[in-house]
Design a protein around this motif. Structure first.
Motif: not given
Length: 260
Positions: A115-116, A112, A144-145, A91-92, A95, A119, A87, A33, A149
Motif C-alpha cells: 500500500e505504501l 501495508g 491503507y488504500g 499514504f494519502d 500520493a 501510494a 491514510q 508511520i 489503488r
C-alpha cells in the motif's frame, strides 16, 4: 532531525528515505508511520530536494507489512481510527506529494508495504521482489488504500484475485500487471531509481508538481480532472519556469529552470 526507524539522505537533489527495521522486515508500526510523515514533510520544505526515493533496508524486504502486534486486540472503533489516521498521515500524503516519489521495491512488499509502494507516484522493483495484500488471511481487509489503488493500477479483476487469494506475485508478474514500471537486479535497483530521478530533474519541477495534481484529480470523487488540467495548464503560463523553458527551446539551448 534524528530518526529511529528510518534513514534520511540528501544527495544532488535526490532524497532517499529508507525504512530501517531489518529485524522486523521493515514492518510499519505507528512510530515508523509518524517518522515517515516527518521525513516527507522535511523533504517538502527542503528546496534542494527534487525527487524522493523510498526503499527498505536490507536485501529481504521493502516493507513486509504492518506490525500486527500493535493492533491485534483493537476494537472496531480503534481499527477505523488506525486506518483513517494512517491514510491521512502517510499514504494519502505520499500520493498527493508535490514532488515525485519513486518506490524502489527491494524484496517483500506485503500488506501495508505494498500500500505504501502504491501510494508512490510509480514503482520499480528488484527481480527478487514479492508483492501482495494478504490481509483477508487475517480476517481483515487492506486499510491503507489498498482496495482503492490496486484496482486503479492493475484492473478490477486482477485486484480482486490478489486480494481474495491473499497470494503474492513476483516482480515479473507485477511488471505484466503494470503494478511496477521496471524490474532490475537488486544490485542495480537504486542506481536505476537514481537514473530515472536524474531524467526527471532535468525538467521543470514546478510543471511536474502541477502534473501530479492534475493526474491525481482524475481519481478523486466529485472532481473534474479535465478542469484541474485546464487550471494548472493556465497557471503554468505565469511561472518563471515557463518563460525559461520556452526561451531555451526557441534559442536552441538547454533550459536552466529556476523552480518558480
Amino acid at each position: 532531525m534524528k530518526f529511529t526507524n528510518i534513514l534520511f539522505e540528501n544527495n544532488n537533489g535526490i532524497t532517499t528515505i529508507t525504512i530501517n527495521r531489518p529485524s522486523k522486515l521493515n514492518a510499519l508500526n505507528k512510530a515508523t508511520i509518524h517518522e515517515l510523515h516527518l521525513a516527507f514533510n522535511k523533504a517538502q520544505e527542503d528546496k534542494d530536494a527534487k525527487v524522493i526515493l523510498l526503499t527498505g533496508s536490507g536485501e529481504k524486504a521493502f516493507v513486509a507489512g504492518a506490525d500486527i502486534s500493535e493492533f491485534a486486540d483493537f476494537s472496531r472503533e480503534e481499527g477505523e481510527r488506525l486506518a483513517a489516521e494512517g491514510q491521512t498521515q502517510l499514504f494519502d500524503y505520499v500520493a498527493n506529494f508535490s514532488k515525485p516519489v519513486i518506490a524502489a521495491i527491494n524484496g517483500f512488499a506485503l500488506g501495508g508495504g505494498l500500500e505504501l509502494a502504491m501510494a508512490a507516484h510509480f514503482r520499480i522493483a528488484s527481480d527478487n521482489a514479492k508483492m501482495g495484500l494478504p490481509e483477508v488471511s487475517l480476517g481483515v481487509i487492506p486499510g491503507y488504500g489498498g482496495t482503492q489503488r490496486l484496482p486503479q493500477l492493475v484492473g478490477k479483476g486482477r485486484a480482486f484475485e490478489m486480494i481474495m487469494t491473499a497470494g503474492m506475485i513476483d516482480a515479473r508478474q507485477a511488471l505484466e500487471y503494470n503494478l511496477v514500471n521496471h524490474v532490475t537486479t537488486p544490485e542495480d535497483l537504486l542506481s536505476l531509481a537514481e537514473q530515472i530521478a536524474g531524467k526527471i530533474m532535468k525538467n521543470s519541477m514546478v510543471a511536474i508538481s502541477a502534473a501530479i495534481k492534475a493526474v491525481n484529480a482524475n481519481y478523486e470523487d466529485g472532481v473534474n480532472g479535465f478542469e484541474i488540467e485546464i487550471e494548472e495548464f493556465g497557471r503554468s503560463f505565469g511561472t518563471e519556469d515557463f518563460k525559461e523553458g520556452t526561451s531555451a527551446f526557441l534559442n536552441k539551448r538547454k533550459a536552466d529552470f529556476p523552480g518558480k
